[in-house]
Design an enzyme around this catalytic site. Structure first.
Site, PDB file in Angstrom:
ATOM      1  N   GLN A 267       0.821  -1.208   0.000  1.00  0.00           N
ATOM      2  CA  GLN A 267       0.000   0.000   0.000  1.00  0.00           C
ATOM      3  C   GLN A 267       0.849   1.249   0.000  1.00  0.00           C
ATOM      4  O   GLN A 267       0.502   2.253  -0.620  1.00  0.00           O
ATOM      5  CB  GLN A 267      -0.941  -0.009   1.207  1.00  0.00           C
ATOM      6  N   HIS A 270       1.738   3.019  -3.301  1.00  0.00           N
ATOM      7  CA  HIS A 270       0.748   3.769  -4.085  1.00  0.00           C
ATOM      8  C   HIS A 270       1.106   5.249  -4.136  1.00  0.00           C
ATOM      9  O   HIS A 270       1.136   5.856  -5.201  1.00  0.00           O
ATOM     10  CB  HIS A 270      -0.648   3.604  -3.486  1.00  0.00           C
ATOM     11  N   GLU A 335      -9.359   0.508   5.244  1.00  0.00           N
ATOM     12  CA  GLU A 335      -9.732   0.069   3.901  1.00  0.00           C
ATOM     13  C   GLU A 335      -9.428  -1.427   3.737  1.00  0.00           C
ATOM     14  O   GLU A 335     -10.297  -2.224   3.389  1.00  0.00           O
ATOM     15  CB  GLU A 335      -8.959   0.888   2.864  1.00  0.00           C
ATOM     16  N   HIS A 336      -8.163  -1.807   3.972  1.00  0.00           N
ATOM     17  CA  HIS A 336      -7.745  -3.208   3.900  1.00  0.00           C
ATOM     18  C   HIS A 336      -7.309  -3.663   5.290  1.00  0.00           C
ATOM     19  O   HIS A 336      -6.487  -3.004   5.926  1.00  0.00           O
ATOM     20  CB  HIS A 336      -6.554  -3.382   2.949  1.00  0.00           C
ATOM     21  N   ASP A 369      -6.638  -7.197  -4.598  1.00  0.00           N
ATOM     22  CA  ASP A 369      -6.562  -6.116  -5.580  1.00  0.00           C
ATOM     23  C   ASP A 369      -6.818  -6.609  -6.993  1.00  0.00           C
ATOM     24  O   ASP A 369      -7.335  -5.866  -7.828  1.00  0.00           O
ATOM     25  CB  ASP A 369      -5.176  -5.458  -5.537  1.00  0.00           C
ATOM     26  N   HIS A 428     -54.420  14.603   2.239  1.00  0.00           N
ATOM     27  CA  HIS A 428     -53.919  13.251   2.445  1.00  0.00           C
ATOM     28  C   HIS A 428     -54.992  12.413   3.150  1.00  0.00           C
ATOM     29  O   HIS A 428     -55.273  11.269   2.760  1.00  0.00           O
ATOM     30  CB  HIS A 428     -52.647  13.265   3.315  1.00  0.00           C
TER      31      HIS A 428
END
Length: 437
Positions: A267, A270, A335-336, A369, A428
């Site tokens: 990660q 990235h 996230e992971h 991934d 109504h």
């Protein structure tokens, strides 16, 4: 020499909470100048259509074209890109696509079907699930190209039943990535345009003479793309505003340290803002992972980015127990989330918030991934507390079905009349009362 030394923290330290909060901090706020520039680009494309997209593509990507047709990739070109790949790449794309498709077909069966039932009085109630008509998928094309993103966005849309999938991908200086094009062919993208940035988002959201207006836009991008998606939300749907990539590893000390070090790298490579954190109750194991980081980092082509990420936002944290590590994980909502343990199913029930949970030493995040099957578009920055991975359900909408029988109207009419009068909405109430015998 490039070095990476993630901060070392201990949960039994009096300052842990403050120190850890500082490490976690990341702001989703976009620079004001970017926000203004994006607003200008969106307005230009909304008014100028194709001409504005062409002008911005020339300015930002260095690609000259006199008409949008020159920026559209035909199906023959996508197939040619696939056919020209080495056999190993063709096979890998097809195998990954098959696994992603199988997972999302199971997801659709479990959560994406219409249903209904009838009350005792014959009233029918239910839910009708229908696919979106047309979606746009944004595929990054700047620092790196991601054919996996094509599969992860287009395949669940296909499984959901979306009729048209429009892909946009920037091609700086005209460089087309053959794997991205091949992935579009394998995933069944309907139309594809070599445009990117805020102007591509605008074209999808508003439509131009050539680019069709879509119902929803999914896929990651840079700060300009993220800002543009925020601006057009409401005109179209969007998947999420993604922050930097994240990985959190819970380790009991039984996984080879080299494996965990490389998972942290996966990660961190990235970008500099990505976050990699390791939690373990074994202090000696944390030392071993740091040693592996020191030894393996010089072998990585993206060593400089990894080092900046780990030095700026990484952490190796000594916890009192695996139970405490699980509790901290729930606070982070990563996230992971890797559960690198010889008994991962012991800890999985304790984990409530995560985009994706990877169980066991052999389940590297990188498999998720590319080819495990579940979607890799995941909530970041703690939003896994209330958000889910991209899925078939993101490309569907739900309509309530209501068919009230004559007998049912007698009961429901009385209930509705009382509540409507209480709200001061006489029409109504009268509408319900007129159906009473």
């Amino acid at each position: 020499m490039i070095q990476a030394t993630p901060v070392r923290l201990r949960t039994d330290s009096a300052s842990f909470a403050a120190d850890f909060a500082a490490r976690l901090h990341w702001s989703a706020d976009t620079d004001a100048a970017i926000e203004q520039r994006v607003a200008d680009i969106l307005a230009d494309v909304r008014q100028g259509g194709d001409a504005a997209v062409l002008e911005y593509t020339q300015r930002f990507d260095g690609v000259s074209a006199t008409r949008m047709a020159e920026l559209e990739l035909c199906q023959e070109e996508l197939k040619a890109a696939f056919d020209a790949l080495p056999e190993a790449q063709r096979t890998a794309l097809q195998q990954a696509a098959a696994r992603v498709r199988r997972y999302h077909e199971a997801q659709k069966k479990a959560s994406g079907e219409s249903w209904s039932y009838r009350d005792e009085d014959g009233t029918l109630l239910g839910q009708k699930v229908t696919p979106l008509d047309r979606v746009g998928i944004y595929v990054p094309g700047g620092k790196a190209s991601y054919p996996s993103s094509v599969l992860m966005n287009a395949i669940p849309a296909h499984v959901a039943g979306v009729a048209e999938i429009i892909m946009v991908v920037p091609t700086p200086r005209g460089e087309k990535n053959p794997l991205v094009l091949a992935a579009a062919y394998v995933a069944g993208v309907t139309r594809a345009f070599t445009i990117g940035g805020a102007q591509a988002v605008a074209a999808l959201a508003y439509g131009t003479e050539t680019v069709p207006k879509v119902d929803k836009i999914t896929g990651p991008g840079n700060a300009y793309v993220a800002s543009a998606k925020k601006h057009v939300f409401g005109t179209v749907g969007i998947d999420m505003i993604a922050g930097p990539s994240e990985i959190l590893v819970l380790a009991d000390g039984t996984t080879p340290p080299d494996w965990v070090a490389m998972d942290l790298f996966s990660q961190a490579e990235h970008d500099e803002l990505a976050q990699s954190i390791l939690l373990s109750p074994d202090a000696a194991y944390l030392d071993a992972v740091q040693e592996a980081i020191d030894r393996l980092l010089p072998t990585m082509p993206r060593a400089e980015i990894i080092a900046k990420s780990l030095n700026g936002r990484g952490a190796l944290i000594h916890t009192r127990s695996m139970e405490e590590a699980c509790a901290i994980s729930n606070q982070i909502a990563p996230e992971h989330l890797e559960v690198s343990s010889h008994e991962p199913h012991r800890w999985e029930p304790l984990l409530k918030h995560a985009g994706a949970i990877f169980l066991g030493a052999y389940t590297s995040e990188s498999l998720g991934d590319y080819c495990a099957g579940p979607n890799h578009v995941l909530p970041t920055s703690g939003t896994a507390r209330f958000s889910s991975p991209l899925g078939v359900y993101d490309f569907q909408k739900r309509s309530s079905l209501i068919e009230v029988s004559e007998q049912g109207a007698q009961t429901l009419g009385q209930i509705a009349s009382v509540i409507a009068h209480g709200e001061g909405l006489q029409a109504h109430a009268r509408a319900a009362e007129m159906r009473l015998k």
